[in-house]
Design an enzyme around this catalytic site. Structure first.
Site, short mmCIF file in Angstrom:
data_model
loop_
_atom_site.label_atom_id
_atom_site.label_comp_id
_atom_site.label_asym_id
_atom_site.label_seq_id
_atom_site.Cartn_x
_atom_site.Cartn_y
_atom_site.Cartn_z
N ASP A 69 0.88 -1.18 0.06
CA ASP A 69 0.01 -0.11 0.24
C ASP A 69 0.97 1.28 -0.09
O ASP A 69 1.90 1.19 0.53
CB ASP A 69 -0.95 -0.07 1.41
CG ASP A 69 -1.62 -1.20 1.32
OD1 ASP A 69 -2.75 -1.48 0.48
OD2 ASP A 69 -1.41 -1.86 2.21
N ASP A 71 0.45 5.20 1.28
CA ASP A 71 -0.40 6.16 2.03
C ASP A 71 0.24 7.52 1.79
O ASP A 71 1.43 7.81 1.70
CB ASP A 71 -0.43 5.77 3.55
CG ASP A 71 -0.97 4.29 3.94
OD1 ASP A 71 -1.75 3.95 3.02
OD2 ASP A 71 -0.55 3.97 4.89
N ASP A 153 3.66 6.21 15.24
CA ASP A 153 3.87 4.99 16.38
C ASP A 153 5.33 4.74 16.63
O ASP A 153 5.98 5.11 17.75
CB ASP A 153 3.12 4.02 16.22
CG ASP A 153 3.08 3.37 14.80
OD1 ASP A 153 4.08 3.86 13.98
OD2 ASP A 153 2.44 2.34 14.52
#
Length: 453
Positions: A69, A71, A153
């Site tokens: 993916d 992003d 994170d």
């Protein structure tokens, strides 16, 4: 590499400086980026918005992996992004993002988020977005790219690629962390885990997937805070389990979950079985299933959550079945009731959609039926839509030592035999195979599906 000065602070927290890595000092090329992602990046940039690739796609490219993916992050609000792209929609309440579709590909676009300020500076709405435990319930306060970097994170997921100059923007030592193969949290580990306990699972998954090590600060707090997973909705934990066990690194994920004390809060009854008298057998069964799943994924063969969940909950089902049988309940209703009990216990921790739990029940039911092959039963069983998954499951049970070898080999030979050979194999079993009905019956052979279920 160029450093850009910090733009100030947020609630007393100093914002990081951007270390800019020019195009000629990093290996990432636009040729490695999907056309859909480039369309979104250029679409935002041409309208005067900042547009960056962010996170895992850049990490994977630097590790020599192909990203699944791409992003995008921007200073445009979700509403502004939606107005720019016709095939887009805003999703989420806890974290508002925009899905932009180009053909079959979906690009996830998020807006720079503000860094969490101290409690005394939170306004009334911000207070309502947090529980007393520290769990973030809503996070739609927009900020700068520097603040956004602090909200990521792990350092390995906080790298940015700017479509305006093709440079990498590194705010928290991300490139160095990737090169060292080290996973560390951005900010205080306890606070970050309390904000979102799923970060503990993500830490385990990245360590398993990438072969990276968790630094001491990231790993030390996890066993102590693992119980926070009980606050997470079971539906979300189901999705996280799929990422752990159906992404090609299931065995390594299992090891990380056990080492960090997380597995118990995902599969508590299974964890108890692993610590019981048959623990070694169940561990062999589960690891064999995970190796099988990893192998199928590497070969581009289909896998299903139903198979891995059926294996993970089989020890629980067997334990309950044995108790019911000891109480005098007949085998078939005992298995049905044991299966229901195991599923009901599990859905309190990880939700299992009915389309998968139904398949699991059928696989378990066939484990009881596969030994009974007399008369027309063998042919009927091999035509069952879940036969192949149940057969694979049977082989793993024999491999783990739960069952003596033999039955699996019989079914292997039966599938390869022609009709006359099949008839002879059934006749050779003798009269004690629960035959139902007489004579030879020819039936059109249907090749079992090449899937786990």
């Amino acid at each position: 590499m160029t450093a850009v000065a910090s733009k100030g602070s947020s609630g007393g927290t100093a914002l990081p400086e951007a270390r800019i890595i020019p195009r000629d000092q990093h290996p990432i090329s636009r040729k490695q980026i999907s056309r859909a992602a480039l369309n979104v990046l250029y679409g935002l940039h041409e309208q005067g918005f900042q547009a960056f690739l962010v996170g895992g796609c850049l990490r994977d490219l630097l590790c020599g992996r192909e990203p699944k993916d791409f992003d995008v992050v921007t200073d445009a609000t979700p509403e502004q992004v939606q107005r720019l792209f016709k095939r887009s929609r805003i999703i989420g309440r806890r974290f508002q993002i925009v899905h932009v579709r180009f053909g079959r590909e979906v690009i996830e676009v998020s807006t720079f988020r503000a860094f969490q300020r101290d409690d005394q500076e939170l306004d009334r709405d911000q207070h309502s977005a947090h529980e007393e435990t520290g769990l973030v319930l809503r996070d739609n306060t927009w900020g700068s790219i520097e603040e956004d970097a602090l909200r990521r994170d792990f350092t390995i997921n906080a790298l940015y690629y700017n479509i305006a100059d093709f440079a990498l923007y590194d705010f928290v030592g991300s490139r160095r962390a990737i090169e060292r193969g080290e996973i560390s949290l951005i900010g205080d580990p306890e606070q970050r885990y309390r904000e979102d306990p799923v970060r503990m699972l993500r830490a385990a998954r990245f360590a398993a997937k990438l072969g990276f090590r968790l630094d001491q600060k990231a790993s030390r707090k996890i066993p102590e805070l693992a119980e926070l997973l009980l606050q997470v909705p079971p539906a979300r934990l189901f999705d996280e389990v799929l990422k752990l066990f159906l992404s090609g690194h299931a065995r390594a994920s299992m090891q990380q979950l056990q080492d960090l004390g997380l597995f118990h809060f995902l599969f508590p009854e299974t964890d108890r079985s692993l610590k019981g008298p048959q623990g070694k057998v169940w561990e062999k069964l589960i690891l064999a299933a995970m190796d099988n799943t990893d192998r199928r994924l590497a070969q581009d063969k289909p896998v299903t959550p139903a198979f891995i969940f059926a294996v993970l909950l089989w020890p629980v089902t067997v334990a309950r079945l044995e108790k019911l049988r000891a109480d005098g309940m007949p085998p078939a209703p005992a298995l049905h009731k044991a299966a229901g009990w195991a599923l009901n216990q599990q859905v309190q921790h990880t939700a299992i959609p009915r389309r998968f739990s139904t398949v699991m029940r059928e696989m378990w039911d066939l484990q009881d039926r596969l030994p009974r092959r007399g008369g027309r039963r063998a042919e009927a069983l091999v035509q069952h839509p879940r036969f192949r998954a149940a057969y694979d499951f049977l082989l793993l049970r024999e491999q783990a030592g739960e069952l003596p070898a033999g039955l699996g080999d019989w079914w292997t030979r039966y599938q390869d035999a022609d009709e006359d050979q099949r008839e002879a194999m059934v006749q050779a079993l003798g009269p004690n195979q629960g035959a139902s009905g007489g004579g030879k019956r020819r039936r059109r052979r249907r090749k079992p599906a090449n899937s786990q279920g």
